[in-house]
Design a protein around this motif. Structure first.
Motif, PDB file in Angstrom:
ATOM      1  N   LEU A 154       0.829  -1.202   0.000  1.00  0.00           N
ATOM      2  CA  LEU A 154       0.000   0.000   0.000  1.00  0.00           C
ATOM      3  C   LEU A 154       0.865   1.255   0.000  1.00  0.00           C
ATOM      4  O   LEU A 154       1.834   1.356   0.765  1.00  0.00           O
ATOM      5  CB  LEU A 154      -0.927   0.008   1.211  1.00  0.00           C
ATOM      6  N   ALA A 155       0.497   2.212  -0.841  1.00  0.00           N
ATOM      7  CA  ALA A 155       1.251   3.459  -0.940  1.00  0.00           C
ATOM      8  C   ALA A 155       1.224   4.234   0.372  1.00  0.00           C
ATOM      9  O   ALA A 155       2.216   4.860   0.752  1.00  0.00           O
ATOM     10  CB  ALA A 155       0.689   4.321  -2.067  1.00  0.00           C
ATOM     11  N   ALA A 156       0.109   4.187   1.086  1.00  0.00           N
ATOM     12  CA  ALA A 156       0.002   4.907   2.364  1.00  0.00           C
ATOM     13  C   ALA A 156       0.991   4.355   3.388  1.00  0.00           C
ATOM     14  O   ALA A 156       1.600   5.118   4.146  1.00  0.00           O
ATOM     15  CB  ALA A 156      -1.423   4.813   2.899  1.00  0.00           C
ATOM     16  N   ASN A 157       1.169   3.039   3.413  1.00  0.00           N
ATOM     17  CA  ASN A 157       2.127   2.445   4.343  1.00  0.00           C
ATOM     18  C   ASN A 157       3.554   2.819   3.981  1.00  0.00           C
ATOM     19  O   ASN A 157       4.386   3.087   4.856  1.00  0.00           O
ATOM     20  CB  ASN A 157       1.992   0.922   4.362  1.00  0.00           C
ATOM     21  N   TYR A 158       3.866   2.827   2.690  1.00  0.00           N
ATOM     22  CA  TYR A 158       5.213   3.188   2.249  1.00  0.00           C
ATOM     23  C   TYR A 158       5.526   4.648   2.588  1.00  0.00           C
ATOM     24  O   TYR A 158       6.591   4.955   3.123  1.00  0.00           O
ATOM     25  CB  TYR A 158       5.350   2.931   0.748  1.00  0.00           C
ATOM     26  N   LEU A 159       4.583   5.535   2.320  1.00  0.00           N
ATOM     27  CA  LEU A 159       4.778   6.945   2.644  1.00  0.00           C
ATOM     28  C   LEU A 159       4.898   7.149   4.147  1.00  0.00           C
ATOM     29  O   LEU A 159       5.709   7.964   4.612  1.00  0.00           O
ATOM     30  CB  LEU A 159       3.626   7.785   2.079  1.00  0.00           C
ATOM     31  N   ALA A 160       4.134   6.412   4.922  1.00  0.00           N
ATOM     32  CA  ALA A 160       4.217   6.518   6.379  1.00  0.00           C
ATOM     33  C   ALA A 160       5.599   6.108   6.878  1.00  0.00           C
ATOM     34  O   ALA A 160       6.158   6.739   7.785  1.00  0.00           O
ATOM     35  CB  ALA A 160       3.142   5.654   7.036  1.00  0.00           C
ATOM     36  N   PHE A 161       6.171   5.085   6.281  1.00  0.00           N
ATOM     37  CA  PHE A 161       7.497   4.670   6.716  1.00  0.00           C
ATOM     38  C   PHE A 161       8.560   5.678   6.299  1.00  0.00           C
ATOM     39  O   PHE A 161       9.527   5.910   7.028  1.00  0.00           O
ATOM     40  CB  PHE A 161       7.847   3.274   6.192  1.00  0.00           C
ATOM     41  N   ILE A 162       8.405   6.309   5.137  1.00  0.00           N
ATOM     42  CA  ILE A 162       9.326   7.370   4.731  1.00  0.00           C
ATOM     43  C   ILE A 162       9.238   8.527   5.730  1.00  0.00           C
ATOM     44  O   ILE A 162      10.263   9.098   6.135  1.00  0.00           O
ATOM     45  CB  ILE A 162       9.018   7.853   3.302  1.00  0.00           C
TER      46      ILE A 162
END
Length: 178
Positions: A154-162
């Protein structure tokens, strides 16, 4: 991260992008395009957009498809510039609409002109030298394996980790401050 960045006055901001390969286990979801995974020659990729301040600390972040143009998130990322802010960017951001958008907010865009630009523009190569801080930011966050290769579906999870990795950069700065 937004609270940390908002409390800091950024008179100079630099914008750039970095392409990240999507791992095969992160790509096995239907509707990849909604999760910001695009097709390039090497496979599926995502593009991380970042604005950093004069210390190389992130101010705003975003994720798009890997084949998206660098200036796709400009209106979102450059919104809310303070007056008299200087924006540094590479030639990929040399567009009249970007310069107008920055000028409407009372800021100044120091972007090198593209080679095919007809009319001359104001550009300072001396001020442009500081733009390497955004490249250094990408190098710092890509020390984290989970950011260097996208494993998240999920893009939201990736952005959250960034953003989580960015918060650690902010906290290291505050920790080392006297």
């Amino acid at each position: 991260m937004e609270a940390l960045a908002a409390a800091h006055d950024a008179a100079v901001q630099m914008i750039d992008t970095s392409v990240v390969r999507v791992h095969q286990h992160g790509a096995c979801i239907a509707g990849n395009r909604e999760q910001h995974m695009g097709h390039l020659r090497g496979g599926l990729t995502s593009k991380v957009h970042a604005i950093v301040d004069a210390n190389g600390l992130p101010v705003r972040l975003g994720v798009t498809l890997g084949e998206a143009h660098d200036n796709r998130l400009c209106p979102l990322l450059l919104a809310g510039l303070r007056p008299r802010t200087m924006v540094l960017a590479d030639r990929g951001y040399d567009a009249d609409w970007i310069r107008a958008f920055v000028n409407q907010q009372g800021a100044w865009a120091n972007i090198p002109p593209k080679l095919n630009r007809k009319e001359p523009i104001c550009f300072s190569p001396h001020l442009y030298r500081a733009r390497n801080l955004v490249e250094r930011f990408f190098n710092k966050i890509k020390q984290c394996r989970r950011i260097a290769s996208r494993y998240d579906k999920l893009a939201a999870n990736y952005l959250a980790f960034i953003k989580l990795a960015s918060i650690s950069l902010w906290l290291r700065t505050y920790e080392s401050a006297p």
